[in-house]
Every structure is written in C-alpha cells, then in structure tokens.
Design an enzyme around this catalytic site. Structure first.
Site, PDB file in Angstrom:
ATOM      1  N   ASP A 112      37.799  45.314  45.920  1.00 24.04           N
ATOM      2  CA  ASP A 112      38.474  45.013  47.188  1.00 24.04           C
ATOM      3  C   ASP A 112      39.930  45.423  47.235  1.00 24.04           C
ATOM      4  OD1 ASP A 112      39.431  42.901  45.446  1.00 24.04           O
ATOM      5  OD2 ASP A 112      40.108  41.882  47.264  1.00 24.04           O
ATOM      6  N   ASP A 141      41.664  48.917  42.866  1.00 26.12           N
ATOM      7  CA  ASP A 141      40.278  49.337  42.678  1.00 26.12           C
ATOM      8  C   ASP A 141      39.995  50.716  43.258  1.00 26.12           C
ATOM      9  OD1 ASP A 141      39.557  46.888  41.466  1.00 26.12           O
ATOM     10  OD2 ASP A 141      39.353  45.942  43.425  1.00 26.12           O
ATOM     11  N   ASP A 200      34.526  43.871  40.438  1.00 20.60           N
ATOM     12  CA  ASP A 200      35.853  43.303  40.260  1.00 20.60           C
ATOM     13  C   ASP A 200      35.714  41.780  40.406  1.00 20.60           C
ATOM     14  OD1 ASP A 200      38.721  43.163  40.139  1.00 20.60           O
ATOM     15  OD2 ASP A 200      38.714  42.910  42.315  1.00 20.60           O
TER      16      ASP A 200
END
Length: 336
Positions: free
Chosen positions: A230, A234, A35
């Site tokens: 995080d 996600d 990410d």
C-alpha cells in the site's frame, strides 16, 4: 471473452484490473507476498507510549516528532500528527526522507532524525539506554527520535490486524500457495503479526531495496510472485512482481505501479477476486478445448460434404454462443 467478463466481475467484486495480463497471472501466482502496515493490518496506528531518553519531556518530544512528519503519508506519521493535533507545530527546514528508514529535518538549528532505531543511531552512534529495552521488546512498532548529540525519545505505536486477513491467507494456503510477510518493521512486531495469521515465512527489517531483492530471488527460483502492498516504499517491489495488488487507501504511487487495485480496504474482496481469476483460467481452458473438439469433428465432415453451408453457419453460431455463455458464468462466481 472470458478475460473481458472476468475483468468486469472482478471490478464488481472490488478488485479493479488495470493491466491486461493481471487476471491470468494472478490465477497462476505461486507465491503471495504481503506488506504488513496498511495491508494485513488496518494501518490506523495509535500512539501507545512516549519514552523520553534525554532532558526533554514526553510532550515536547511528541511535538518535535509530529513536526518532522508534517508532510508524511505514512500511517506512523499520521498517528504522530493525530496524537499532537491539539498543539501548534514548529516549521522545519531542509526536510528529507530515507525510504524504509525514516525522515530528517533541521529544527532550531539542529539536525533531527525520526524513524527506525538503526537509522537514528547512524546519526550519533550512541547506544540506547537500558530502560529502552522493555519498549523494544513490546512487540509493537517502535520508532526513535534523535539528533547529533544522542537519543531523544522512543515512540511505541500499534494497529490491528484486518479481521478478514486470516480467511484470505487460509484460502491461499489451502490452494497450495506460499504466503510470505515482507515488512520494514522490526522482528518482534513482524513475528507477532505472523503468529496471529499463521504465516511461517517472515522477512523483517526489510528496506525497499531488500524487498525488491527478496522478490527477485523468488522469481529466479521459478516463482510467480503476487505482491500486495500500500505504501510509497512498496512501489519498487510492486513493479518487480509478476502481478501486484495495491490497497485502495494506499499511496498514489503504489496504485500507479500496481496491476490490480483493491477498491476498498476489505481483503475479502481480494479473496473473491482471486477466486474469479482462477475460475476464469478454467473457463478459458474449457473454451479452448471445446473449440478444438468442435473444429476437429466438424471440419472433416464439412470437407466431405456431410454438412451443408446453412448447417455450418448454425453450428458456428451455436459454438460461439456456447463459449460466451460459459464465460458469462464468471459473473456468478463474483457474487458468491
């Protein structure tokens, strides 16, 4: 023995193992998917610019945006609240959240949306004014505010790439692993970060469902996927990946879904943890080969009477001590 020592060594290196398969799977991962916000970047977003698009002033638009983000854990929401910290925020009604898109609420009798421009556009269907083009092309993160009547404002925010991210990605590429950037940010923002970190494979504008589908496609092609993220958005893709790593400062849901948790915000600890996991896999193979060779040689000799019971006892104890000593070498890897 090797896995137990490796788990302890990884924890000392700053990477906590929460599931038993994580050490071996991390070592075998062929694709590392990251990410962006809060993972490869610091996540400490700062408000850089407010562009009003209607009759409201920049200050009034910022107040509205901060009010919508009052309960948000997202770095963008925290940045907006920080920029409006010196002013009282009005109460909102019927708040809602569309993962990967934005937030919505009723304020003063009108429905407001704040988030990705496409999400806000679906509320009113009006095109963006021409003066918005420069902000959208800036390469920074841009979110929009609007209501049923049209656009109210654009907010340009930015953060910095973590200084240790480049070294981690360089090590992964040197080891033959593929690195992908999978983010909900728009393409200019994603490409800017990818260029700075030499990432060739980028999937921008990805919703949580799109992230999940991308990882599933990689797995269907035979990839062993390690996902690093995080945020709340996600969590589904962290659960889908064969092995997942959550940032220690990320959301509680992400940490719950992850197989490993980075105890700090330092990606160098992840680099060291990956090194320990690979070394652990080599140690496991060494121990298995030693056990096989030892038994292959000694058992026939014992059956033929060439080895007495006291000799066999010493031999088995020595063999076990050798395996343990070989596994304990993993502690030195964690400290390197």
């Amino acid at each position: 023995v090797a896995l137990t020592v490796a788990s302890g060594a990884m924890a000392r290196a700053g990477l906590l193992v929460t599931r038993s398969h994580a050490v071996e799977t991390l070592a075998r991962a062929s694709h590392f998917v990251f990410d962006k916000t809060g993972t490869l970047t610091t996540g400490e977003m700062r408000l850089l610019e407010v562009l009003p698009l209607a009759e409201n002033t920049a200050d009034s638009c910022l107040t509205l945006a901060a009010a919508l983000e009052q309960a948000s854990e997202h770095p963008l929401g925290r940045a907006l609240r920080a920029a409006a910290a010196d002013r009282p925020l009005p109460a909102v009604e019927a708040p809602g959240n569309e993962p990967g898109c934005g937030v919505t609420a009723v304020l003063g009798g009108r429905r407001l949306r704040l988030g990705r421009p496409a999400y806000v556009h679906s509320l009113h269907g009006r095109p963006l004014p021409a003066r918005a083009a420069a902000v959208l092309a800036s390469g920074d993160t841009v979110i929009a505010l609007g209501d049923a009547a049209g656009w109210l404002a654009l907010f340009r925010l930015g953060d910095e790439v973590r200084p240790e991210a480049a070294a981690l990605l360089a090590d992964l590429r040197a080891a033959g692993r593929r690195v992908l950037l999978l983010t909900g940010d728009c393409e200019p923002v994603a490409r800017r970060v990818a260029r700075g970190l030499a990432i060739d494979e980028v999937v921008p504008d990805a919703s949580p469902q799109a992230k999940h589908e991308q990882v599933r496609r990689l797995q269907a092609a035979g990839a062993v996927v390690a996902m690093v993220g995080d945020g709340v958005n996600d969590a589904p893709v962290l659960a889908q990946a064969q092995v997942s790593v959550a940032m220690g400062g990320g959301s509680e849901l992400a940490r719950t879904q992850a197989d490993l948790v980075l105890l700090s915000e330092n990606l160098d600890h992840l680099r060291r943890g990956i090194l320990v996991s690979r070394r652990a896999l080599r140690v496991i193979r060494q121990n298995l080969w030693w056990s096989f060779a030892y038994n292959f040689v000694v058992l026939p000799l014992a059956m033929a009477g060439f080895i007495t019971p006291w000799m066999a006892g010493i031999g088995m104890s020595g063999s076990s001590l050798l395996v343990v000593a070989n596994s304990l070498r993993l502690q030195k890897v964690a400290g390197s």
